[in-house]
Design a protein around this motif. Structure first.
Motif, short mmCIF file in Angstrom:
data_model
loop_
_atom_site.label_atom_id
_atom_site.label_comp_id
_atom_site.label_asym_id
_atom_site.label_seq_id
_atom_site.Cartn_x
_atom_site.Cartn_y
_atom_site.Cartn_z
N ILE A 72 0.73 -1.28 -0.01
CA ILE A 72 -0.01 -0.08 -0.01
C ILE A 72 0.78 1.25 0.02
O ILE A 72 1.68 1.26 0.76
CB ILE A 72 -0.93 0.07 1.15
N PRO A 73 0.64 2.07 -0.78
CA PRO A 73 1.69 3.42 -1.02
C PRO A 73 1.45 4.16 0.41
O PRO A 73 0.52 4.52 0.85
CB PRO A 73 0.94 4.21 -2.13
N GLY A 74 2.64 4.57 0.58
CA GLY A 74 2.69 5.54 1.81
C GLY A 74 2.60 4.79 2.99
O GLY A 74 2.34 5.48 4.04
N SER A 75 2.85 3.53 3.04
CA SER A 75 2.54 2.64 4.34
C SER A 75 3.87 2.31 5.15
O SER A 75 3.76 1.46 6.06
CB SER A 75 1.77 1.36 3.97
N SER A 76 4.98 2.96 4.87
CA SER A 76 6.14 2.69 5.56
C SER A 76 6.27 3.11 6.95
O SER A 76 7.25 2.73 7.76
CB SER A 76 7.41 3.13 4.70
N ALA A 89 5.80 13.23 29.72
CA ALA A 89 4.80 12.56 29.39
C ALA A 89 5.24 11.51 28.31
O ALA A 89 6.40 11.44 27.90
CB ALA A 89 3.71 13.48 28.84
N ILE A 90 4.15 10.60 27.84
CA ILE A 90 4.45 9.90 26.88
C ILE A 90 4.87 10.42 25.56
O ILE A 90 4.08 11.56 25.24
CB ILE A 90 2.99 8.71 26.60
N GLY A 91 5.95 10.16 24.78
CA GLY A 91 6.32 10.65 23.74
C GLY A 91 6.31 9.86 22.65
O GLY A 91 6.66 8.74 22.81
N GLU A 92 5.89 10.26 21.33
CA GLU A 92 5.66 9.37 20.12
C GLU A 92 6.57 10.21 19.25
O GLU A 92 6.27 11.39 18.80
CB GLU A 92 4.28 9.22 19.75
N SER A 93 7.50 9.59 18.32
CA SER A 93 8.10 9.86 17.25
C SER A 93 8.07 9.05 15.85
O SER A 93 8.15 7.92 16.11
CB SER A 93 9.44 10.46 17.68
N GLN A 94 7.47 9.65 14.90
CA GLN A 94 7.37 8.78 13.88
C GLN A 94 8.31 8.95 12.67
O GLN A 94 8.85 9.97 12.62
CB GLN A 94 5.88 8.77 13.03
N ALA A 95 8.71 8.15 11.84
CA ALA A 95 9.53 8.01 10.64
C ALA A 95 8.99 7.08 9.55
O ALA A 95 8.54 5.94 9.96
CB ALA A 95 11.01 7.72 11.12
N GLY A 96 9.55 7.33 8.38
CA GLY A 96 9.29 6.64 7.43
C GLY A 96 10.61 5.57 7.11
O GLY A 96 11.26 5.28 7.97
N GLY A 97 10.99 5.16 5.91
CA GLY A 97 11.93 4.60 5.40
C GLY A 97 11.58 2.72 5.33
O GLY A 97 10.40 2.48 5.29
N TYR A 98 12.72 2.01 5.41
CA TYR A 98 12.23 0.72 5.20
C TYR A 98 12.26 -0.20 6.65
O TYR A 98 12.12 -1.20 6.31
CB TYR A 98 13.78 0.23 4.51
N TRP A 99 12.86 0.61 7.74
CA TRP A 99 12.99 -0.14 8.96
C TRP A 99 11.58 -0.92 9.46
O TRP A 99 11.70 -2.15 9.74
CB TRP A 99 13.52 0.65 10.13
N GLY A 100 10.55 -0.13 9.55
CA GLY A 100 9.45 -0.89 10.03
C GLY A 100 8.89 -1.60 9.21
O GLY A 100 8.21 -2.75 9.53
#
Length: 231
Positions: A72-76, A89-100
């Motif tokens: 699915i496009p853009g699903s990385s 507090a709870i921290g969340e950080s997102q990234a793209g790429g191949y790792w996930g």
């Protein structure tokens, strides 16, 4: 098991040098799905909210989404979730790429890291084969050199690596995390949390697939995106 998941969450306790796999039921995934929601669940369940973000008992979660690893496009994209040393507090950080996507192809829906290693380490995941490896020879290196050395050690140039640099190693509270040298988790100071655990990197190689309910529809979406996308 619901489509988009493998039903396996990897737990790594660096203090105990212990690796275990949890197999949540389908209902768990229908409620938490992945990413920040799944990461938040493990923090709320396993972490005392009063402890410091850099305490060895802090919990750190690496969690792709339900569609990460599919065509699915853009699903990385995937999330890293931990208590932020900046905001408390709870921290969340997102990234793209191949790792996930690579983690999903290795057969895991998330990695939950607790504890602190007594010396620098990195985690190596090769499908279901998981090990905690010494990182003395890459600790202190910039991310490019560290990535090259880890790939050389593991004997595979296609290993995907999420890692910290010297700032994270020295627990600088604004430190980020990077995968493939150009996809950055820059929010919440989560590189400092990773460094506080003496964890340099998580290297992943996966050769499996992520099952979807309607393969024909996914292929159709991918073809449509490829024919219409312009950079």
């Amino acid at each position: 098991m619901a489509f988009g998941f493998h039903g396996k969450v990897l737990h790594i306790n660096l203090t105990k040098n212990e690796i275990t796999t949890e197999t949540p039921p389908s209902e768990f995934y229908r409620q938490y799905m992945g990413g920040g929601a799944l990461g938040g669940y493990y923090l709320l369940k396993h972490m005392d909210p009063t402890i410091d973000a850099l305490d060895p008992k802090s919990v750190m979660v690496f969690a792709p989404s339900i569609i990460t690893g599919t065509p699915i496009p853009g699903s990385s994209r995937y999330s890293i979730v931990a208590k932020s040393p900046l905001g408390g507090a709870i921290g969340e950080s997102q990234a793209g790429g191949y790792w996930g996507a690579e983690l999903k192809r290795a057969g895991f829906d998330a990695v939950v890291v607790t504890g602190k290693a007594n010396k620098p380490v990195y985690i190596a995941i090769n499908n279901e084969d998981v090990s905690i490896c010494p990182a003395d020879n890459v600790w202190g290196l910039d991310t490019g050199d560290a990535q090259d050395k880890i790939r050389e050690e593991l004997g595979d140039k296609r290993v995907r690596i999420v890692q910290i640099g010297p700032a994270g190693e020295n627990v600088v509270r604004i430190a980020g995390i990077v995968n493939e040298l150009r996809h950055f988790h820059g929010r919440c100071g989560l590189g400092a949390v990773m460094g506080s655990k003496n964890l340099k990197a998580i290297a992943v190689r996966g050769r499996g697939t992520v099952e979807v309910a309607d393969k024909d529809k996914v292929r159709e979406m991918a073809r449509e995106f490829a024919s219409t996308f312009t950079s």
